[in-house]
Scaffold this motif. Structure first.
Motif, PDB file in Angstrom:
ATOM      1  N   HIS A   1       0.876  -1.250  -0.003  1.00 27.22           N
ATOM      2  CA  HIS A   1      -0.130   0.041   0.056  1.00 27.22           C
ATOM      3  C   HIS A   1       1.009   1.253   0.098  1.00 27.22           C
ATOM      4  CE1 HIS A   1      -2.994   2.789   1.188  1.00 27.22           C
ATOM      5  NE2 HIS A   1      -4.053   1.717   0.979  1.00 27.22           N
ATOM      6  N   LYS A   2       0.542   2.089  -0.680  1.00 30.24           N
ATOM      7  CA  LYS A   2       1.354   3.355  -0.929  1.00 30.24           C
ATOM      8  C   LYS A   2       1.496   4.128   0.386  1.00 30.24           C
ATOM      9  CE  LYS A   2       1.907   2.137  -5.351  1.00 30.24           C
ATOM     10  NZ  LYS A   2       2.036   0.734  -5.312  1.00 30.24           N
ATOM     11  N   LEU A   3       0.510   4.486   1.078  1.00 30.53           N
ATOM     12  CA  LEU A   3       0.313   5.070   2.337  1.00 30.53           C
ATOM     13  C   LEU A   3       0.874   4.489   3.596  1.00 30.53           C
ATOM     14  CD1 LEU A   3      -3.074   6.843   1.398  1.00 30.53           C
ATOM     15  CD2 LEU A   3      -0.717   7.691   1.136  1.00 30.53           C
ATOM     16  N   GLY A   4       0.840   3.384   3.507  1.00 34.34           N
ATOM     17  CA  GLY A   4       1.386   2.648   4.637  1.00 34.34           C
ATOM     18  C   GLY A   4       2.472   3.219   5.541  1.00 34.34           C
ATOM     19  N   ILE A   5       3.661   3.556   4.602  1.00 36.41           N
ATOM     20  CA  ILE A   5       4.814   4.291   5.350  1.00 36.41           C
ATOM     21  C   ILE A   5       4.506   5.303   5.992  1.00 36.41           C
ATOM     22  CG2 ILE A   5       7.128   4.983   4.699  1.00 36.41           C
ATOM     23  CD1 ILE A   5       7.055   3.092   2.254  1.00 36.41           C
ATOM     24  N   PHE A   6       3.630   6.178   5.371  1.00 40.74           N
ATOM     25  CA  PHE A   6       3.152   7.699   6.041  1.00 40.74           C
ATOM     26  C   PHE A   6       2.277   7.479   7.180  1.00 40.74           C
ATOM     27  CE2 PHE A   6       4.240   7.770   1.471  1.00 40.74           C
ATOM     28  CZ  PHE A   6       5.298   8.776   1.652  1.00 40.74           C
ATOM     29  N   ILE A   7       1.586   6.469   6.998  1.00 38.84           N
ATOM     30  CA  ILE A   7       0.494   6.368   8.000  1.00 38.84           C
ATOM     31  C   ILE A   7       1.238   6.051   9.550  1.00 38.84           C
ATOM     32  CG2 ILE A   7      -1.599   4.836   8.910  1.00 38.84           C
ATOM     33  CD1 ILE A   7      -2.365   6.983   6.865  1.00 38.84           C
ATOM     34  N   LEU A   8       2.009   5.144   9.529  1.00 33.77           N
ATOM     35  CA  LEU A   8       2.976   4.548  10.506  1.00 33.77           C
ATOM     36  C   LEU A   8       3.331   5.700  11.463  1.00 33.77           C
ATOM     37  CD1 LEU A   8       3.779   2.096  12.136  1.00 33.77           C
ATOM     38  CD2 LEU A   8       5.826   2.157  10.795  1.00 33.77           C
ATOM     39  N   PRO A   9       4.140   6.640  11.079  1.00 31.22           N
ATOM     40  CA  PRO A   9       4.518   7.916  11.965  1.00 31.22           C
ATOM     41  C   PRO A   9       3.531   8.696  12.523  1.00 31.22           C
ATOM     42  CG  PRO A   9       5.774   7.971   9.798  1.00 31.22           C
ATOM     43  CD  PRO A   9       4.648   6.843   9.772  1.00 31.22           C
ATOM     44  N   LEU A  10       2.274   8.887  11.678  1.00 29.13           N
ATOM     45  CA  LEU A  10       0.956   9.525  12.213  1.00 29.13           C
ATOM     46  C   LEU A  10       0.590   8.628  13.235  1.00 29.13           C
ATOM     47  CD1 LEU A  10      -0.669  10.692   8.809  1.00 29.13           C
ATOM     48  CD2 LEU A  10       0.639  11.985  10.342  1.00 29.13           C
ATOM     49  N   MET A  11       0.450   7.557  13.168  1.00 26.55           N
ATOM     50  CA  MET A  11       0.002   6.664  14.199  1.00 26.55           C
ATOM     51  C   MET A  11       0.672   6.727  15.369  1.00 26.55           C
ATOM     52  SD  MET A  11      -1.872   3.238  12.623  1.00 26.55           S
ATOM     53  CE  MET A  11      -2.255   2.767  14.400  1.00 26.55           C
ATOM     54  N   LEU A  12       2.109   6.780  15.298  1.00 28.71           N
ATOM     55  CA  LEU A  12       2.918   6.903  16.488  1.00 28.71           C
ATOM     56  C   LEU A  12       2.831   8.241  17.107  1.00 28.71           C
ATOM     57  CD1 LEU A  12       5.923   5.113  15.079  1.00 28.71           C
ATOM     58  CD2 LEU A  12       4.560   4.151  16.926  1.00 28.71           C
ATOM     59  N   SER A  13       2.520   9.329  16.434  1.00 24.60           N
ATOM     60  CA  SER A  13       2.498  10.742  17.122  1.00 24.60           C
ATOM     61  C   SER A  13       1.097  10.718  17.470  1.00 24.60           C
ATOM     62  CB  SER A  13       2.705  11.735  15.874  1.00 24.60           C
ATOM     63  OG  SER A  13       1.496  11.539  14.878  1.00 24.60           O
ATOM     64  N   ARG A  14      -0.128  10.061  17.063  1.00 25.64           N
ATOM     65  CA  ARG A  14      -1.269  10.119  17.750  1.00 25.64           C
ATOM     66  C   ARG A  14      -1.190   9.259  19.161  1.00 25.64           C
ATOM     67  NH1 ARG A  14      -5.724  12.860  18.269  1.00 25.64           N
ATOM     68  NH2 ARG A  14      -7.397  11.762  19.327  1.00 25.64           N
ATOM     69  N   ILE A  15      -0.496   8.235  19.163  1.00 26.06           N
ATOM     70  CA  ILE A  15      -0.331   7.641  20.436  1.00 26.06           C
ATOM     71  C   ILE A  15       0.385   8.433  21.455  1.00 26.06           C
ATOM     72  CG2 ILE A  15       0.927   5.828  21.658  1.00 26.06           C
ATOM     73  CD1 ILE A  15       0.408   4.146  18.881  1.00 26.06           C
ATOM     74  N   ALA A  16       1.492   9.075  20.997  1.00 27.00           N
ATOM     75  CA  ALA A  16       2.229   9.974  21.981  1.00 27.00           C
ATOM     76  C   ALA A  16       1.532  11.329  22.304  1.00 27.00           C
ATOM     77  CB  ALA A  16       3.450  10.590  21.171  1.00 27.00           C
ATOM     78  N   ILE A  17       0.739  11.772  21.287  1.00 28.91           N
ATOM     79  CA  ILE A  17      -0.158  12.893  21.844  1.00 28.91           C
ATOM     80  C   ILE A  17      -1.194  12.787  22.824  1.00 28.91           C
ATOM     81  CG2 ILE A  17      -1.685  14.741  20.860  1.00 28.91           C
ATOM     82  CD1 ILE A  17       0.081  15.074  18.438  1.00 28.91           C
ATOM     83  N   THR A  18      -1.968  11.452  22.447  1.00 28.60           N
ATOM     84  CA  THR A  18      -3.235  11.203  23.349  1.00 28.60           C
ATOM     85  C   THR A  18      -2.640  10.436  24.833  1.00 28.60           C
ATOM     86  OG1 THR A  18      -3.233   8.981  22.266  1.00 28.60           O
ATOM     87  CG2 THR A  18      -4.740  10.644  21.725  1.00 28.60           C
TER      88      THR A  18
END
Length: 97
Positions: free
Chosen positions: A71-88
């Protein structure tokens, strides 16, 4: 006055972190190709959700070319999820009045 922590806000980061740990251990290249996908059980070959999950799993294992192929967006979604985990997590552990 004592500080009040709202631990109910930690549900979201725990769920996302659990999902990432599961994706890490369900490695998509292993024989048998274990899946929890309802569409796969119904006989469909390709599912966007499975593709992004496999892509994120490959990215966590450092296989960026395979990740991009799933999937073309998987590499970009991973850092977004990690930042969401850190922020929440930070918001959940921040004292509230």
């Amino acid at each position: 006055m004592s500080k009040i922590y709202n631990y109910k806000l930690l549900k979201e980061p725990i769920i996302w972190l659990t999902a990432l740990v599961v994706l890490f251990f369900i490695y998509p290249v292993t024989p048998g190709d274990f899946s929890l996908c309802i569409y796969k059980f119904l006989g469909w070959e390709n599912c966007w959700g499975c593709g992004i999950g496999k892509s994120m799993s490959c990215a966590m294992h450092g296989e960026l070319t395979e990740s991009f192929e799933y999937h073309k967006l998987g590499i970009f979604i991973l850092p977004l999820m990690l930042s969401r985990i850190a922020i929440t997590t930070f918001n959940g552990l921040k004292p509230h009045k």
